[in-house]
Design a protein around this motif. Sequence first.
Motif, mmCIF file in Angstrom:
data_model
loop_
_atom_site.group_PDB
_atom_site.id
_atom_site.type_symbol
_atom_site.label_atom_id
_atom_site.label_comp_id
_atom_site.label_asym_id
_atom_site.label_seq_id
_atom_site.Cartn_x
_atom_site.Cartn_y
_atom_site.Cartn_z
ATOM 1 N N LEU A 177 0.862 -1.040 0.110
ATOM 2 C CA LEU A 177 -0.089 -0.027 -0.160
ATOM 3 C C LEU A 177 0.875 1.045 0.042
ATOM 4 C CD1 LEU A 177 -2.621 -1.118 2.728
ATOM 5 C CD2 LEU A 177 -2.849 -1.023 0.054
ATOM 6 N N VAL A 178 0.654 2.175 -0.770
ATOM 7 C CA VAL A 178 1.446 3.379 -1.021
ATOM 8 C C VAL A 178 1.770 4.005 0.002
ATOM 9 C CG1 VAL A 178 1.704 5.596 -2.245
ATOM 10 C CG2 VAL A 178 0.591 3.640 -3.327
ATOM 11 N N ALA A 179 0.961 4.203 1.115
ATOM 12 C CA ALA A 179 1.264 4.950 2.391
ATOM 13 C C ALA A 179 2.191 4.027 3.074
ATOM 14 C CB ALA A 179 0.136 5.125 3.016
ATOM 15 N N VAL A 180 2.056 2.885 3.199
ATOM 16 C CA VAL A 180 3.229 2.075 4.074
ATOM 17 C C VAL A 180 4.435 2.072 3.261
ATOM 18 C CG1 VAL A 180 3.339 -0.284 5.184
ATOM 19 C CG2 VAL A 180 1.104 0.673 4.727
ATOM 20 N N ARG A 181 4.513 1.570 1.848
ATOM 21 C CA ARG A 181 5.618 1.587 1.165
ATOM 22 C C ARG A 181 6.552 2.392 1.328
ATOM 23 N NH1 ARG A 181 4.862 -0.105 -4.946
ATOM 24 N NH2 ARG A 181 5.511 1.864 -5.649
ATOM 25 N N ARG A 182 5.836 3.712 1.298
ATOM 26 C CA ARG A 182 7.022 5.069 1.211
ATOM 27 C C ARG A 182 7.667 5.016 2.520
ATOM 28 N NH1 ARG A 182 7.462 5.675 -3.388
ATOM 29 N NH2 ARG A 182 5.610 6.432 -4.588
ATOM 30 N N LYS A 183 7.134 4.152 3.554
ATOM 31 C CA LYS A 183 7.925 4.422 4.846
ATOM 32 C C LYS A 183 9.256 3.387 5.058
ATOM 33 C CE LYS A 183 4.118 5.584 8.067
ATOM 34 N NZ LYS A 183 3.355 6.454 7.177
ATOM 35 N N PHE A 184 9.251 2.554 4.179
ATOM 36 C CA PHE A 184 10.335 1.716 4.044
ATOM 37 C C PHE A 184 11.340 1.876 2.792
ATOM 38 C CE2 PHE A 184 6.887 -0.500 5.958
ATOM 39 C CZ PHE A 184 7.492 -1.024 7.268
ATOM 40 N N PRO A 185 12.791 1.592 2.983
ATOM 41 C CA PRO A 185 13.330 1.541 1.929
ATOM 42 C C PRO A 185 12.790 0.486 0.591
ATOM 43 C CG PRO A 185 14.763 0.807 3.695
ATOM 44 C CD PRO A 185 13.269 1.087 4.130
ATOM 45 N N TYR A 186 13.400 0.748 -0.358
ATOM 46 C CA TYR A 186 12.991 0.054 -1.570
ATOM 47 C C TYR A 186 13.333 -1.499 -1.349
ATOM 48 C CZ TYR A 186 12.715 -1.869 -6.350
ATOM 49 O OH TYR A 186 12.490 -2.674 -7.334
ATOM 50 N N GLU A 187 14.554 -1.551 -0.893
ATOM 51 C CA GLU A 187 15.099 -3.087 -0.788
ATOM 52 C C GLU A 187 14.201 -3.908 0.268
ATOM 53 O OE1 GLU A 187 17.118 -0.844 -1.220
ATOM 54 O OE2 GLU A 187 18.009 -1.355 -3.030
#
Length: 491
Positions: A177-187
């Motif tokens: 989910l975009v909101a959650v994803r932005r909080k983590f590094p891509y890797e």
Amino acid sequence: MTSLLTPDTPVESVPAPARQTPPTAVERFRPQARRRLVRADFLGALGWLSGVAAVTLWLADGGATGFSSLAGTMTALGIVAGLIGMDLVLLMLLLAARIPFIDNTIGHDRALEIHKKLGKPALYLLLAHGLFIAIGYGAAEGLDPISESVSLWVNVPDMWLAFVSMALFIAVVVTSLVAVRRKFPYEFWYAVHLLTYAAVATAIPHQFSVGGLFAEGTWQRWYWLAFCIATGAALLFYRVYQPLAASFRHQLTVSRVVRVAPDVFSIEMTGRHLERLAGSGGRFFFWRFLAAGHWWQAHPFSLSAEPVLAMSAAQKSARQGKLRITVRNLGDGSARLAKINPGTKVAIEGPYGMFSTAARTRNKVVMIGAGVGITPLRSLLESTPFEPGQATVLLRGHDESELFLGQEIMSLCQARGVTLFYLTGPRSGGNHAWLPQSAAAAGFTLSSYAPHIADADVYVCGPTPWAASVIRDVQWAGVPAEQLHYERFDW
Ligand SMILES: Cc1cc2nc3c(=O)[nH]c(=O)nc-3n(C[C@H](O)[C@H](O)[C@H](O)COP(=O)(O)OP(=O)(O)OC[C@H]3O[C@@H](n4cnc5c(N)ncnc54)[C@H](O)[C@@H]3O)c2cc1C
């Protein structure tokens, strides 16, 4: 013909628009565009058909007869939800498998967009599957859904794997989910995403060991097995074998790193059999630089020059050639790449994307780029066919130092008869936010620079908000969706 609009050029003296060429009798890209539309329809139909097939499996097994009681209704709904949910998961995997037929038909971006859109419905269907089955089986046996779930876990073969699978699916969808994803590094996001394979692998055994639906010897069992195996094979072939084969075939090695601007540099590479990548101008690869501190990251970068066979006779006979990417230092990984040593070996995956001649539908072409988004336009401009007077290039930067590879592009434009505009200066607000203030204030719009735009393929690449503003203007100028080609640099 080369025209320039620079900060020193008063906007009132914008050069006369590109010479209007009379409509060409033969639109050479029409057949390619038509074939692509047919292929896209075919892919869409296949997707829907697979859903219909999932429901047919259930109907053929007498699924609809369960609706006579509450327990039967719940169980029937649970089974059909599971079948459609799993069908969507397999489609998602196929969309992410980088299968050339899919990539060359709808493009890598669009394939991933559909992949993302299917994520939530697939998860909801799989959750509904678990819930309805627990209620349905429980009602039939006089157990509440929780006791029924425990009983299924303990007594039914492979069922515990299905519970593990569900937990993995939830983890994957939530971190996507975009909101959650932005909080983590891509890797991190990528590593969690790889759990999808484990989720699918753990979901499959109970499908074959539990239900009568996939009983030994039934056509339903063969169909489902074939679908699962084909998906696994496509993933292995295109995500594992192909990149290894391409890296081995092309033997890419960094030859030099050239500074283009304070935070932008080009990495030039030599390699073998690069003629096989001809026509890749504008497309991107995932690049893995096989050096300490780099090898564990694969970055997507577009070609900033069309691959060439090197010119000396010895190099030609050795089938040696050159490739180039241009990178803006936007994070840790890209910053470190500026210091990559010549001689470093490079593994590649690609080429991917439709930001290339393969997407052309018209003879005329308009290319609009900003920032490092200018660089794939440079290679596209070099490789895509058009007659003199049929192409327009608009480069946008705060000042000329931001028009990366601008000199090279100008030379190419001079050589190929392209109308080139440099659009520099502070950005304007309002409807045409992508334009410089001075141009927007003087009433210039996209059509002022490219009057033939509605009859052209339009390639846009640049920062997301800027590109969104360009795309709005492209649409206002009457450009049909199939003529608009946009490369996103974000994930
Ligand atoms: C199709 C495409 C083409 C691109 N072409 C260019 C180009 O020609 N020149 C250029 O300068 N930049 C390009 N980019 C953007 C570039 O990939 C990122 O700026 C770069 O990877 C950032 O890496 P980082 O480690 O410096 O930054 P971070 O933000 O720290 O990135 C961390 C990790 O995320 C990965 N990552 C970041 N963005 C993406 C993404 N969109 N997709 C997959 N992985 C990603 C990086 O590779 C890295 O491993 C392109 C991006 C895409 C999607």
